[in-house]
Design an enzyme around this catalytic site. Structure first.
Site, mmCIF file in Angstrom:
data_model
loop_
_atom_site.group_PDB
_atom_site.id
_atom_site.type_symbol
_atom_site.label_atom_id
_atom_site.label_comp_id
_atom_site.label_asym_id
_atom_site.label_seq_id
_atom_site.Cartn_x
_atom_site.Cartn_y
_atom_site.Cartn_z
ATOM 1 N N LYS A 19 1.331 -1.390 -0.111
ATOM 2 C CA LYS A 19 -0.402 -0.073 -0.182
ATOM 3 C C LYS A 19 0.720 1.327 0.015
ATOM 4 C CE LYS A 19 -4.189 -1.884 2.146
ATOM 5 N NZ LYS A 19 -5.225 -2.387 2.893
ATOM 6 N N LYS A 50 -8.421 -11.131 -7.320
ATOM 7 C CA LYS A 50 -9.582 -10.985 -5.901
ATOM 8 C C LYS A 50 -10.764 -9.477 -6.083
ATOM 9 C CE LYS A 50 -8.279 -8.590 -1.862
ATOM 10 N NZ LYS A 50 -7.058 -8.416 -0.176
ATOM 11 N N LYS A 104 -13.145 -3.322 -4.638
ATOM 12 C CA LYS A 104 -13.887 -2.003 -5.078
ATOM 13 C C LYS A 104 -12.981 -1.255 -3.918
ATOM 14 C CE LYS A 104 -17.924 -2.210 -1.426
ATOM 15 N NZ LYS A 104 -18.836 -1.641 -0.571
#
Length: 650
Positions: free
Chosen positions: A435, A519, A522
């Site tokens: 991230k 996967k 959103k």
């Protein structure tokens, strides 16, 4: 020139001087290597520098027939035994190999053998099956451990004692090659010779006593082991339950050591990884022979070998069973969220002992770890997620469903846990590395780095014993266990259990409809890549029809060559709760698969949609969050008061 047998004192002074020169050469080599090759290569070569220096030193002196600097210092000469002739070239070369190279090679081979034996993928060693025969594996490890820590050092001591007594052959290498020392002066220090002989006999006596004590200790260990096995057999004969036997062997029902693949004596390191006590003790001992610290076999985090004996797993038996998990308020959950976390929690809720406590936190503080969100959006997302999990089947009367930000004690404990963790360890976690790439260098939020600490505080604030999470959270749970253990050890308490991870592998990852290699999420792929639990029938049909497939026609399950179609079949299996082997899709086309899938999804989600619409704007959500928040805060405050007292805040 007359020559005499060298005195012990002369030999010792000469050899010590040679050792000083070798150390000096090694140190200079180290500096040169570091300057020329750089820090990384220098570290790689550092263990071999002493061997290289010693080999060069003795090759340039002994091998070519010259005196070493130490021998020249005290006027000694080498001879072939008592023949008073220069040793032969093969003898001199053999001496250098035995004295300088053999210790390095033997140590390397032993470490290599131990690494092979401790690796879980090793099935055979020296032609013997060690995968199923744990005793054979342990016996090999014991032998190599004995060679490295007992035989070689004690053999060196025994030879030193013989040297003090006889006055010849300072090293084992010289004894093996029969290279002795002659002196240009006659022996004159007879009292010193007597002292050396006395020291030699004392050393031999010490060795004999040590051997007797070792034998006695081994016999006692064998006797204790037999008594323990006999006790277990007797208890089995009396019909004891398996839990009683687990208590005897200190095993844990869900534990499996990744080194020996056995379930025995679980032990936790600071990083949270669990191994059986015997394996991690042996692993730590292996490292302690050459360095001051060892590394975890799983994550390579350093720990002190002396701590390995203190890492005995703290069984949560004296803690009440508490299941805890958290779910981020990302708005309306999609099928990936439903099958990955919500449905497994509901199944767990309906199957565990009613006396066990279940806690589900809507972790709204985690939602801002990547940066702040608009206040209205965060409130809306939290409310929608709460309504969604209740609509899916979470029972607020059975599960303590609460909002994380209503429990300020969690943030307080997170700060305390931060004092037990390092930033370097947090920065090595895979999710942080993944991230942080979203941000420019220097703009990474602190919340992203400390996210695992807050996650650990979520669990430990309520002393949870079991955490149902996905496999992608295993590293964080290992860190959580390490923090619990570190706190208990630092403050000499057992307030925290080491939580167990409960993972449901089946349907743990539902993949994107548009990018089946990823996967369902959103954060990528767009709205058509996922199906949300409140999607209408028309929306579900549209998304299924536009899901990625291929033009092969007939439906087959082949994840290697037909990943997209296989993904749709996996989703069909999950939504219908039917194993793939029981689904007859032999006559389906890809269009048939998509339409059948849309129909099954709509049937499954229809009651959830209706319940969600009923709850979304009702006051019931507020009442549930307020009531459960008060209950959770009461538990947290009670626990944190005890924690503050242990730390010293009270």
């Amino acid at each position: 020139m007359n020559t005499y047998v060298a005195e012990i004192g002369e030999i010792v002074r000469a050899q010590r001087r040679d050792e000083e020169y070798v150390d000096e050469i090694s140190e200079k080599f180290s500096k040169v290597f570091k300057e020329l090759l750089g820090q990384r290569r220098w570290i790689r070569w550092y263990p071999y520098l002493k061997t290289i220096a010693s080999s060069l030193y003795y090759s340039s002196t002994v091998v070519v027939g010259n005196q070493t600097l130490g021998e020249e210092y005290v006027h000694l000469f080498e001879s072939d035994g008592l023949q008073r002739v220069v040793p032969s070239i093969p003898s001199r070369v053999s001496f250098v190999l035995l004295h300088s190279v053999f210790p390095l090679i033997s140590n390397f081979l032993i470490q290599k053998a131990e690494a092979t034996l401790t690796h879980p993928s090793t099935n055979r060693f020296l032609g013997i099956d060690i995968r199923s025969n744990r005793k054979a594996r342990q016996s090999f490890l014991d032998v190599f451990h004995w060679l490295r820590t007992v035989l070689f050092p004690q053999l060196q001591r025994a030879h030193c004692a013989l040297f003090y007594i006889t006055g010849s052959y300072y090293s084992i290498a010289r004894r093996a090659t029969r290279i002795r020392f002659l002196s240009a002066s006659a022996q004159s220090d007879i009292p010193a010779l007597k002292v050396y002989r006395f020291l030699g006999f004392v050393t031999l006596a010490q060795l004999a006593i040590s051997a007797l004590l070792a034998i006695f200790s081994w016999l006692e260990t064998e006797k204790s082991q037999k008594n323990l096995e006999k006790s277990k057999d007797q208890k089995l004969g009396k019909g004891l339950e398996s839990s009683d036997l687990d208590a005897i062997s200190l095993s844990h029902p869900t534990f499996q050591c990744t080194i020996c693949l056995e379930n025995r004596n679980p032990s936790a390191l600071f990083c949270g990884h669990l191994f059986c006590w015997q394996c991690i003790q042996e692993h730590a001992t292996t490292y302690s022979g050459s360095t001051s610290s060892a590394r975890c076999p799983s994550c390579r985090l350093e720990f002190q070998p002396r701590d390995s004996s203190l890492c005995q797993y703290s069984s949560p038996n004296h803690h009440p069973t508490i299941y805890f998990t958290g779910i981020q308020p990302t708005g309306i959950p999609h099928l990936g969220n439903f099958f990955g976390s919500i449905e497994p929690w509901i199944d767990l809720q309906n199957s565990v002992n009613p006396e066990d406590q279940m806690m589900l936190s809507v972790v709204d503080q985690h939602a801002i770890s990547l940066g702040p969100l608009p206040a209205d959006q965060l409130r809306r997302n939290t409310r929608q997620m709460t309504a969604s999990v209740i609509a899916c089947g979470v029972d607020p009367s059975r599960t303590l469903l609460f909002r994380q930000s209503d429990i300020p004690q969690i943030a307080q404990l997170s700060w305390i846990l931060g004092s037990l963790q390092t930033t370097s360890k947090l920065a090595r976690l895979p999710q942080y590395k993944e991230k942080q790439e979203r941000f420019k260098k220097g703009d990474i939020p602190v919340g992203l780095l400390t996210y695992p600490l807050l996650q650990a505080a979520d669990v430990l604030t309520f002393k949870a014993t079991t955490v149902p999470v996905g496999e992608d959270q295993s590293q964080h749970l290992n860190l959580l266990g390490g923090l619990a253990y570190a706190f208990n050890k630092t403050y000499q308490t057992d307030i925290f259990p080491i939580p167990k991870q409960l993972t449901r592998e089946k349907n743990a990852r539902i993949r994107s409809l548009r990018e089946p290699e990823k996967k369902m999420s959103k954060s990528s792929g767009g709205p058509r890549s996922r199906i949300e639990i409140t999607d209408s029938r028309e929306t579900i049909i549209e998304k299924c029809q536009k899901a990625q497939s291929d033009t092969a026609g007939a439906v087959t399950y082949d994840k290697k060559n037909r990943l997209a179609v296989s993904n749709l079949l996996d989703l069909y299996s999950a939504i219908t709760k039917t194993p793939l082997s029981e689904i007859d899709y032999s006559s389906w086309s890809t269009l048939d698969l998509k339409m059948n899938l849309a129909e099954k999804i709509d049937n499954r989600l229809e009651p959830i949609r209706e319940k969600f619409e009923e709850l979304e704007n009702s006051e019931e959500i507020d009442k549930i969050l307020e009531r459960n928040g008060d209950a959770a805060r009461e538990i947290a405050e009670k626990n944190l008061k005890e924690i503050r007292r242990i730390v010293g805040f009270l």
